[in-house]
Design a protein around this motif. Sequence first.
Motif, PDB file in Angstrom:
ATOM      1  N   GLY A   1       8.899 -12.953  37.924  1.00 31.95           N
ATOM      2  CA  GLY A   1      10.138 -12.854  38.698  1.00 31.95           C
ATOM      3  C   GLY A   1      10.502 -14.111  39.444  1.00 31.95           C
TER       4      GLY A   1
ATOM      5  N   VAL B   1       1.289  -7.809  45.040  1.00 30.30           N
ATOM      6  CA  VAL B   1       0.706  -6.529  44.625  1.00 30.30           C
ATOM      7  C   VAL B   1      -0.656  -6.634  43.931  1.00 30.30           C
TER       8      VAL B   1
ATOM      9  N   CYS C   1       9.310 -11.232  47.244  1.00 35.90           N
ATOM     10  CA  CYS C   1       8.907 -10.660  45.962  1.00 35.90           C
ATOM     11  C   CYS C   1      10.108 -10.003  45.318  1.00 35.90           C
ATOM     12  N   PRO C   2      11.006 -10.803  44.729  1.00 37.05           N
ATOM     13  CA  PRO C   2      10.982 -12.264  44.749  1.00 37.05           C
ATOM     14  C   PRO C   2      11.688 -12.807  45.988  1.00 37.05           C
TER      15      PRO C   2
ATOM     16  N   CYS D   1       8.178  -6.794  51.329  1.00 35.04           N
ATOM     17  CA  CYS D   1       7.882  -7.655  50.181  1.00 35.04           C
ATOM     18  C   CYS D   1       7.842  -9.140  50.529  1.00 35.04           C
TER      19      CYS D   1
ATOM     20  N   PHE E   1       1.595  -5.961  50.102  1.00 36.30           N
ATOM     21  CA  PHE E   1       1.925  -7.303  49.618  1.00 36.30           C
ATOM     22  C   PHE E   1       0.986  -8.382  50.127  1.00 36.30           C
TER      23      PHE E   1
ATOM     24  N   LEU F   1      -3.599   0.052  41.487  1.00 36.31           N
ATOM     25  CA  LEU F   1      -2.764  -0.115  42.675  1.00 36.31           C
ATOM     26  C   LEU F   1      -2.076   1.188  43.053  1.00 36.31           C
TER      27      LEU F   1
ATOM     28  N   ARG G   1       7.245  -4.056  40.047  1.00 34.08           N
ATOM     29  CA  ARG G   1       6.660  -5.404  40.079  1.00 34.08           C
ATOM     30  C   ARG G   1       5.862  -5.748  38.831  1.00 34.08           C
TER      31      ARG G   1
ATOM     32  N   ALA H   1       9.527  -8.640  35.967  1.00 30.63           N
ATOM     33  CA  ALA H   1      10.801  -8.978  36.590  1.00 30.63           C
ATOM     34  C   ALA H   1      11.968  -8.782  35.644  1.00 30.63           C
TER      35      ALA H   1
ATOM     36  N   ILE I   1      16.304  -8.507  41.095  1.00 26.16           N
ATOM     37  CA  ILE I   1      14.904  -8.345  40.697  1.00 26.16           C
ATOM     38  C   ILE I   1      14.223  -7.449  41.730  1.00 26.16           C
TER      39      ILE I   1
END
Lengths: 246, 415
Positions: A17, A93, A137-138, A207, A241, B43, B58, B61, B154
């Motif tokens: 990303g 993550v 993120c992003p 994030c 994060f 996760l 995540r 993207a 994104i």
Amino acid sequence: MMDKLKLAVFELTDCGGCALNILFLYEKLFDLLEFYEITEFHMATSLSEGNHYDVALVTGTVSTQRDLNLLKEARNHSEYLIALGTCATHGSVQGSVELPIREKLKAVYGDGGNPMRALDSKPVVEYVAVDFALPGCPYDKEEVYQVLMDIDKGIEPVRKDYPVCIECKLNEYECVLVKKGLPCLGPITYGGCKAVCVRSGLGCIGCRGPLPGEVNPAGEYEILKDLGYDDEYIVRKFKTFARWEP
Amino acid sequence: MIIEMREFTRVEGNGKAEIVIEDGEVKDVRLQIVEGPRFFELLTLGRHYYDVPDLEARICAICYLSHSVASVIGIERAFGVEVPGEITLLRELGLIGELLESHALHLYLLVAPDVFGYPDAIRMATKHGELVKEGLALKAFGNRIRVMVGGREIHGINVKPGGFGRYPTVEELERVEKESEALLRLARRAVRLFAQLDPYGAQARHFVATDGYLWGERLVSDEEGAFHYTERIEERSLVYSFAKQSRYKGEAFFVGALPRLLLKSEMLTPTAKRLFEEHREKLSSGYVSYNNLAQAIELVYALERANEIAKTLLDRGIEGENVPVEPREGEGIGYVEAPRGVLIHHYRIDGSGKVAYSNIITPTALNHAMMEASLLEEARKLYGEADERAMIGRLEETVRAFDPCISCSVHLVKF
Ligand code: SF4
Ligand code: SF4
């Protein structure tokens, strides 16, 4: 005419990303290209020309020996290195899974294991000194544009050091934590994203990584407890994060 | 002797290949995914269901919405939640935005430079600026839809179990209606361009897709009968790659735009269907390189379908009501067509709403064996004929035709 600065993008282990987001600059990418020449960016070009870069953007976490070698390469050959995105600045993550690497690999690949060398995912900043860290993120693409323009002008870019809450106030978004009781991490998260998730009426999931300094994670913890969230939920949310201290 | 290909460029993520030569012949090809593992299922284990789709986004993207939608559907199926047509249509619109964004990126920025002989789209732009701009226009439109439905270009978090954080406005939908019509011309031009390419790579023998065009309840293949992935698809670990490899009844198979067209052409919109018929013969040959042409036809499909959806929603009006979601113990699978093929999210959730088991299989993992087969075939054709650099260039194009998304492929877990 001034020479263009040589720009490199290196991608370690991540979702792609933060590299992709550069292409999402559209026309602004062409503006950037008036000042920069891309000499390494494997998602976008088959050329790979440099061994010296004025600015290197590194995205992703160090999760393999390959990543580590590449990162050192990037550091050794660049003047100004930017850790770009929460993977690179905080681990994001994949960095937040808290098990020893052997156990993680066993869970994924079974008893046979995987002979390829994997490392516990860590952010770039754990391994090398960086000249600038831009989380997200992003990250917000306008921000990277600004940072690269600043560098070209010889100005040291400024790191945003206020929480997402400030951005809600600036955009006049209703506070979802107070008004809706949603678990929003805005008060303890680095701002710079224009509070885009709160725009959707949703709580910030943090994030951009935890904001150090004056913020008060203990206070946030109390608020969430009062809203009825249990310990485990809150702790996991906080660590999604960033398992590593910034 | 081993010929090492350096890491692939103009693909997402990090991968490379080794070509094994013995007695002057190509014996084997190993596709190595060198991207590190990303542990997504670990996760999500023990996480509250509500937070899971945002994390799964995540994984990738380029197709984050496909992941959030597959995740949300898997969770809703586990709880027995049904959402009304409005929500379904908006999710479909989001997936269409993603398809446009991803296919435009792939065709115009990653593949077109091969067609015109440039190392990248930026350098190609000096001579073919119009084309690059057209690609960017399609991509930007797809991304505007992703922002509208998903919340961000994104990793937006707007897609939730039971509905959305925020619903689109009438003005936003009107814009989708207008722009999708205006852009159709560009997509048709892309079809003409990619129809000229010569075939390369292997000819796939098995195709797999979801039973609806962009998602489904189950999978379908070139053989009869819909099925669950657990019935016919097997995964195994490899010693040379961080990604696992899947097989359909023990054989390599293909997922993606070409399989979708071949298995579901009757579901296409009118112009897309016409274009498919026009090129049916080529496409049916099954050469993996025709995936590029198939993607171009899907650009047409996506624009027409976006237009239909916007019209429908404008006609009936948006209510913007979420469906209440009550966690209960259950199991559910979300099947979605990510731009590059079938994506599977499978969860078991406990009574308190926490994830107890999760398995995710991405299109690139499903295509892994087919990619290897294609490299092998192409290498056999070219070794000794072309010089090594030309051969390697063509092999890279062969991989690129799959539009592989390597970051996605590296996080499987089984308990
Ligand atoms: S920070 Fe987020 S968007 Fe950027 S590479 Fe990592 S996972 Fe992807
Ligand atoms: S609001 Fe929070 S979760 Fe959303 S983009 Fe900003 S920092 Fe990230």
